[in-house]
Design an enzyme around this catalytic site. Structure first.
Site, PDB file in Angstrom:
ATOM      1  N   ARG A   1     -20.664   8.444   2.359  1.00  6.89           N
ATOM      2  CA  ARG A   1     -21.496   7.356   1.842  1.00  6.89           C
ATOM      3  C   ARG A   1     -20.807   5.998   1.868  1.00  6.89           C
ATOM      4  O   ARG A   1     -21.404   5.001   2.266  1.00  6.89           O
ATOM      5  CB  ARG A   1     -21.916   7.648   0.392  1.00  6.89           C
ATOM      6  CG  ARG A   1     -23.118   8.520   0.277  1.00  6.89           C
ATOM      7  CD  ARG A   1     -23.075   9.298  -1.016  1.00  6.89           C
ATOM      8  NE  ARG A   1     -22.056  10.324  -0.899  1.00  6.89           N
ATOM      9  CZ  ARG A   1     -22.299  11.534  -0.408  1.00  6.89           C
ATOM     10  NH1 ARG A   1     -23.495  11.876  -0.089  1.00  6.89           N
ATOM     11  NH2 ARG A   1     -21.318  12.406  -0.245  1.00  6.89           N
ATOM     12  N   THR A   2     -19.554   5.953   1.425  1.00  5.28           N
ATOM     13  CA  THR A   2     -18.899   4.638   1.360  1.00  5.28           C
ATOM     14  C   THR A   2     -18.763   4.079   2.775  1.00  5.28           C
ATOM     15  O   THR A   2     -19.080   2.916   3.039  1.00  5.28           O
ATOM     16  CB  THR A   2     -17.525   4.758   0.676  1.00  5.28           C
ATOM     17  OG1 THR A   2     -17.717   5.403  -0.578  1.00  5.28           O
ATOM     18  CG2 THR A   2     -16.896   3.411   0.454  1.00  5.28           C
TER      19      THR A   2
ATOM     20  N   LYS B   1       2.266   7.544  16.133  1.00  5.10           N
ATOM     21  CA  LYS B   1       3.526   7.301  16.857  1.00  5.10           C
ATOM     22  C   LYS B   1       4.595   6.751  15.926  1.00  5.10           C
ATOM     23  O   LYS B   1       5.626   6.272  16.366  1.00  5.10           O
ATOM     24  CB  LYS B   1       3.291   6.284  17.978  1.00  5.10           C
ATOM     25  CG  LYS B   1       2.245   6.667  18.979  1.00  5.10           C
ATOM     26  CD  LYS B   1       2.229   5.599  20.082  1.00  5.10           C
ATOM     27  CE  LYS B   1       0.891   5.481  20.755  1.00  5.10           C
ATOM     28  NZ  LYS B   1       0.774   4.229  21.507  1.00  5.10           N
TER      29      LYS B   1
ATOM     30  N   ARG C   1      -9.891   2.768   2.816  1.00  6.67           N
ATOM     31  CA  ARG C   1      -9.830   3.887   1.871  1.00  6.67           C
ATOM     32  C   ARG C   1      -8.588   4.690   2.220  1.00  6.67           C
ATOM     33  O   ARG C   1      -8.377   5.047   3.388  1.00  6.67           O
ATOM     34  CB  ARG C   1     -11.058   4.765   2.008  1.00  6.67           C
ATOM     35  CG  ARG C   1     -10.840   6.134   1.370  1.00  6.67           C
ATOM     36  CD  ARG C   1     -12.068   6.955   1.299  1.00  6.67           C
ATOM     37  NE  ARG C   1     -13.022   6.387   0.371  1.00  6.67           N
ATOM     38  CZ  ARG C   1     -14.082   7.057  -0.100  1.00  6.67           C
ATOM     39  NH1 ARG C   1     -14.300   8.301   0.277  1.00  6.67           N
ATOM     40  NH2 ARG C   1     -14.906   6.489  -0.945  1.00  6.67           N
TER      41      ARG C   1
ATOM     42  N   HIS D   1     -11.960   2.828  -7.540  1.00  7.69           N
ATOM     43  CA  HIS D   1     -13.014   2.785  -6.520  1.00  7.69           C
ATOM     44  C   HIS D   1     -13.968   1.669  -6.952  1.00  7.69           C
ATOM     45  O   HIS D   1     -15.090   1.921  -7.386  1.00  7.69           O
ATOM     46  CB  HIS D   1     -13.725   4.141  -6.449  1.00  7.69           C
ATOM     47  CG  HIS D   1     -14.545   4.350  -5.217  1.00  7.69           C
ATOM     48  ND1 HIS D   1     -14.906   3.330  -4.362  1.00  7.69           N
ATOM     49  CD2 HIS D   1     -15.092   5.477  -4.687  1.00  7.69           C
ATOM     50  CE1 HIS D   1     -15.635   3.832  -3.372  1.00  7.69           C
ATOM     51  NE2 HIS D   1     -15.754   5.124  -3.537  1.00  7.69           N
TER      52      HIS D   1
HETATM   53  N1  ASP Z   1     -17.266   9.777  -3.336  1.00  7.62           N
HETATM   54  C1  ASP Z   1     -16.532   9.520  -4.552  1.00  7.62           C
HETATM   55  C2  ASP Z   1     -15.102   9.129  -4.241  1.00  7.62           C
HETATM   56  O1  ASP Z   1     -14.771   8.864  -3.119  1.00  7.62           O
HETATM   57  C3  ASP Z   1     -16.623  10.649  -5.519  1.00  7.62           C
HETATM   58  C4  ASP Z   1     -16.048  11.967  -5.091  1.00  7.62           C
HETATM   59  O2  ASP Z   1     -15.480  12.092  -4.006  1.00  7.62           O
HETATM   60  O3  ASP Z   1     -16.157  12.886  -5.907  1.00  7.62           O
HETATM   61  O4  ASP Z   1     -14.297   9.043  -5.150  1.00  7.62           O
END
Ligand code: ASP
Length: 360
Positions: A83-84, A112, A133, A166
């Site tokens: 989703r993100t 590398k 991320r 987050h």
């Molecule tokens: N999608 C959210 C996160 O990246 C929640 C989860 O993974 O549980 O933290």
């Protein structure tokens, strides 16, 4: 962050760091929940709604798409995401930004032996925004500091760092709460019940902090003792005078909740195999039979992905808003990027001129 020595920056509290980021003339790096105050949350929510309405019309979608065709965003996701990642892609597309991505460091020069610092500096040569991320807490902050002190200071958005923060999920969660309680006096005075793995769930940690911006909120943390929320978050709540209750009794927490925020067990952080499996989490599921005990106008949220903590039968209940919550991510992330590139006024003017709601 430019001109500030790393050690000095590191020594600051999260709230001091947040204030420092918030003092910029316009939104630049997005690193922590602690950088967002009430006025900024209201502004972003209202901009997200404006974008949502503008994007609904063909002319409006074209207008948005023409805003940033000269900008590119790098999505650097070295930790799994659905989703993100996709909502950032969609947000960039809405605003016309080009997109590049690295999702698996085995396919980049990190394989590398290139350092993450050098990788991010490389991205900044080609892109105007880096959304990242990583499983490493604090890495986004370090990268932001490096870039701010380089000759290509491009903004960083923290799209999830370790177990710790987050912030953009917390923004979409607040936006979902703002929308859900729009006709019930807003978020002030509401009881939000968090359930599940609160020790390692970064979304809960960031959202709990954002909720300190609202008055008279009442936060309940419902978890088995081993997965209860961290003392650092409770200290922050104490500092802001936010009321909270810790319990392992979900049954007792359901009737008083205005929002129930479910989470999954974050077993990818287990320090030894099977650590989470030994904890009885069966009492931390919201089942169909619990729905009758909920307020009629309460909402059920989940950052997703879910496991068994919400069975699919619950999805058809009108109070289950997790799919809408997910879509809200696209709108709030569009609002963030539009703000970072100074397009917010133009979007508002377009909406006012074309009488698209809201015109404020
Ligand atoms: N999608 C959210 C996160 O990246 C929640 C989860 O993974 O549980 O933290």
């Amino acid at each position: 962050l430019s001109g500030m020595p790393w050690d000095k920056f590191q020594a600051m509290s999260l709230e001091e760091k947040g204030r420092r980021l918030a003092s910029a003339a316009r939104l630049f790096h997005v690193l922590y929940a602690q950088q967002f105050g009430r006025a900024e949350l209201d502004r972003l929510g209202s901009l997200a709604t404006t974008i949502r309405f503008v994007a609904k019309t063909e002319g409006g979608a074209r207008f948005l798409h023409d805003l940033l065709p000269h900008r590119r965003a790098m999505l650097y996701f070295s930790q799994p995401s659905t989703r993100t990642f996709l909502s950032f892609c969609a947000a960039c597309e809405i605003l016309g930004l080009g997109i590049g991505e690295v999702r698996d460091t085995a396919t980049s020069s990190e394989f590398k032996g290139e350092s993450k610092e050098d990788s991010v500096r490389t991205f900044s040569s080609y892109f105007d925004l880096i959304v990242m991320r990583t499983p490493m807490g604090g890495l986004a902050e370090r990268m932001a500091w490096i870039l701010s002190n380089s000759d290509r200071p491009v903004p960083i958005i923290n799209a999830g760092s370790g177990k710790d923060q987050h912030p953009t999920q917390a923004l979409l969660d607040v936006y979902t709460l703002q929308r859900s309680f729009e006709r019930r006096g807003g978020i002030d005075g509401k009881r939000i019940v968090f359930v599940g793995d609160l020790a390692r769930g970064r979304t809960v940690r960031s959202l709990a902090y954002l909720l300190t911006n609202y008055s008279d909120v009442d936060l309940w943390f419902v978890a088995p003792p081993q997965l209860q929320i961290g003392a650092d978050i409770l200290e922050q709540l104490d500092r802001h005078g936010v009321k909270y209750t810790l319990t392992d009794d979900l049954h007792g927490a359901i009737p008083g909740a205005d929002a129930i925020y479910m989470t999954r067990v974050q077993d990818e952080w287990d320090s030894e195999a099977g650590e989470s499996a030994r904890i009885d989490t069966s009492r931390f599921c919201l089942l169909s039979k619990d729905l009758d005990r909920m307020k009629d106008d309460a909402v059920i949220m989940h950052p997703l992905p879910r496991r068994n903590e919400i069975p699919t039968e619950v999805d058809t209940d009108p109070r289950a808003v997790y799919w809408r919550q997910m879509r809200n991510g696209m709108w709030i992330r569009s609002a963030l990027i539009a703000s970072q590139f100074g397009q917010d006024d133009r979007i508002r003017e377009y909406a006012a001129e074309h009488k698209l709601h809201p015109v404020s």
